[in-house]
Scaffold this active site. Structure first.
Site, short mmCIF file in Angstrom:
data_model
loop_
_atom_site.label_atom_id
_atom_site.label_comp_id
_atom_site.label_asym_id
_atom_site.label_seq_id
_atom_site.Cartn_x
_atom_site.Cartn_y
_atom_site.Cartn_z
N ASP A 1 -8.52 3.07 -0.10
CA ASP A 1 -7.46 2.62 0.82
C ASP A 1 -6.07 3.10 0.41
O ASP A 1 -5.08 2.43 0.64
CB ASP A 1 -7.45 1.08 0.95
N HIS B 1 -10.73 4.36 7.38
CA HIS B 1 -9.57 5.24 7.29
C HIS B 1 -8.72 5.02 8.54
O HIS B 1 -9.17 5.28 9.65
CB HIS B 1 -10.00 6.71 7.21
N LYS C 1 2.95 4.85 1.04
CA LYS C 1 3.43 3.48 1.18
C LYS C 1 4.63 3.14 0.29
O LYS C 1 4.82 1.99 -0.09
CB LYS C 1 2.27 2.48 0.99
#
Ligand code: GDP
Ligand code: MG
Length: 424
Positions: free
Chosen positions: A13, A41, A332
Site C-alpha cells: 500500500d 491498488h 504521500k
C-alpha cells in the site's frame, strides 16, 4: 526505462498503483507477476477513482497491453467481476488489451473456503488474511494440486484432472475442518460461470514478452504488496505466500531470460501495515488516529483500518536492498503536513543492543524503535509541482531518507491524482 519493475519497499500500500498509472504512458505492456485478487491498488485519474485487484494498472490506458503472468493466483471470479465493473465505467477490456498466461494456475473455489476455515481455526492467533484464498492456493500450486489455465482448452482432460483434485481436497475439507464436501456438479457450474470465460484471454506469455522485447517494446512489471511481505525475505510467517521482490518479476511474468533495466521502489512517507505481525514503529491512540485520518488509511480491498506508524528507516533500507531498487518514489508526503515534528525510526533496540540492520523475524516481536524527529513544514504542499517550490523542511526530509537508504528519490508524490507528482 525499457524493462522497469515497480515494487513496494515496505509492507504494501505504498502507492504502487498510482505510480504504475503515471508511468504507463511510456510503456507498451504492463505485467502482474505474483499475488492475486487480494491486492488493492488505488488509481485516481481523469476517468475517476479505481481500486484494482488483479488487473494490471495499465488497463486504464488505451493502447497498453496488460498481462497476468504464470506467477499470479488466477482468481477467475474476482477477475471477471473486476472486468465487468470497469467495463460498466467505460473502460474497454478485450482480448487485445488483456492477456492471461496459459501457465497461470487457477485459484479454485475451495481455496477461498480453506482460507476462511483456517483463520477461524486459528482464532486469536490468526494471520489477518484477506481470505481471498491466496495461501491455500499457493500451497496447492507447490503441491502440484491445482489446474493450469491452459487446461481449459482441453475440457475432457481438465474434468478428469479436476475429479482427482476433488477427491483429494474433500478429505481435507470434511476430515480436517468438518466442512461440506464439494461435488463435481458444483465445480462444473463454476467452470461454466467463470473458468470458460477466461479462454479468449489466454496466451503464451513467454512468446508475447519475447516478441515484444525483440520489437523494442517497453515493459512495465507491477508488484503486489511490499518487500517485507515477501515469502522468503519478509517477516515470515506474516508474509504473503508469493515472492514480491523485483528479482522474481521475469519468472512470474513468463520470460525468465528477461533482464530488468530499472527497479523503481515505492516508499510511503510514513509506515502502514495491514493485518497481523510485528510493526516496530507502530503508533497508537490519538497520534495513530490522526495519521490514519490524514492519510485515509483504509484498505482498498477490505476497507480495514490500516495500522500506521513513523517512517521506519531500518525496514526501508532493508526493503531497498532486497528489491535492489535503482531509484525510489516517495509517496504521500502531503499527508505529513499537519505534523509539527515528524517522528522517524532510525534504529531498533533489540535486547541490550541497538541495530540499524533489519533483524531475524523472531527478534522483531520484541524490537523497540529508536526515534528521532524531523522538522515539520507547517503548510499544505499538495499543490507543489516543482522540487524547488517545496518548503526547505520537506526537501530535508526527502534528502534524509535518500541518504539513509542509499538510493535516489526520483519522484515525490503529494496527492492521489495522476498529476500530483514532483519529478526531480
Ligand atoms: P498500492 O497497493 O501500493 O497500489 O497502494 P494503495 O492504492 O493500496 O494505497 C495508496 C493510497 O494512497 C491510495 O488510496 C492512493 O490513492 C493514495 N495515494 C497515493 N499517492 C498519494 C499521495 O502522494 N498523497 C495522498 N494523499 N494520497 C496518495
Ligand atoms: Mg494496496
Amino acid at each position: 526505462m525499457k524493462n522497469c519493475v515497480i515494487v513496494g519497499i515496505n509492507w504494501g500500500d505504498e502507492g504502487k498503483g498510482r505510480m504504475v498509472d503515471l508511468l504507463t504512458e511510456d510503456f507498451d505492456l504492463v505485467v502482474r507477476y505474483q499475488g492475486g485478487g487480494n491486492a488493492g491498488h488505488t488509481v485516481v485519474n481523469e476517468k475517476g477513482k479505481f481500486a484494482l485487484h488483479l488487473l494490471p494498472s495499465g488497463i486504464l490506458r488505451p493502447g497498453v497491453v496488460n498481462l497476468l503472468g504464470p506467477g499470479v493466483a488466477l482468481d477467475a471470479e474476482n477477475l471477471l467481476t473486476e472486468v465487468e465493473d470497469l467495463r460498466s465505467r467505460g473502460v474497454e477490456i478485450t482480448p487485445d488489451n488483456l492477456k492471461i498466461s496459459d501457465r497461470a494456475s487457477l485459484l479454485l473455489p475451495w481455496h477461498r473456503d480453506l482460507d476462511a476455515l483456517e483463520e477461524q481455526r486459528l482464532a486469536e492467533k490468526k494471520y489477518g488474511s484477506t481470505k481471498q484464498g491466496i495461501a491455500p492456493f499457493y500451497s496447492d500450486k507447490y503441491q502440484k494440486k491445482t489446474l493450469l489455465a491452459g487446461e481449459l482448452r482441453y475440457p475432457e482432460e481438465l474434468r478428469a484432472h479436476l475429479r482427482d483434485l476433488l477427491e483429494w481436497k474433500n478429505l481435507t475439507l470434511t476430515g480436517v475442518y468438518g466442512a461440506e464436501a464439494y461435488t463435481m456438479e458444483r465445480l462444473d457450474a463454476w467452470l461454466r460461470s467463470y473458468g470458460e470465460k477466461l479462454l479468449p484471454f489466454l496466451c503464451d506469455a513467454g512468446e508475447l514478452l519475447s516478441v515484444a522485447q525483440k520489437g523494442g517494446k517497453h515493459i512495465l512489471f507491477e508488484a503486489q504488496l511490499g518487500a517485507l511481505r515477501d515469502l522468503d525475505y519478509g517477516i515470515y510467517p506474516y508474509t504473503t505466500s508469493s515472492n514480491t521482490l523485483a528479482a522474481y518479476a521475469p519468472i512470474g511474468a513468463g520470460l525468465p531470460s528477461l533482464r530488468l533495466t530499472e527497479v523503481l521502489g515505492v516508499v510511503k512517507a510514513y509506515s502502514t501495515c495491514v493485518g497481523e505481525g510485528p510493526f516496530v514503529s507502530e503508533m497508537f491512540g490519538d497520534e495513530a488516529d490522526r495519521l490514519r485520518e490524514a492519510g485515509a488509511e483504509y484498505g482498498a480491498k477490505t476497507g480495514r483500518a490500516r495500522r500506521v506508524g513513523a517512517l521506519d528507516l531500518v525496514a526501508t533500507r532493508y526493503g531497498v536492498e532486497v528489491q535492489a531498487a535503482t531509484k525510489l518514489a516517495l509517496t504521500k508526503l502531503d499527508v505529513l503536513s499537519y505534523m509539527e515534528r515528524i517522528p522517524v525510526c532510525v534504529k531498533y533496540r533489540v535486547g541490550d543492543r541497538e541495530t540499524e540492520r533489519f533483524p531475524f523475524p523472531t527478534e522483531l516481536a520484541a524490537a523497540q524503535p529508536v526515534t528521532e524527529y524531523a522538522e515539520g513544514w507547517g503548510c499544505d504542499i499538495s499543490g507543489v509541482r516543482r522540487w524547488e517550490d517545496l518548503p526547505r523542511a520537506a526537501r530535508d526530509y526527502v534528502r534524509r531518507i535518500e541518504d539513509a537508504v542509499n538510493c535516489p528519490i526520483a519522484y515525490v508524490s503529494v496527492g492521489a491524482e495522476r498529476g500530483s507528482i514532483i519529478l526531480r
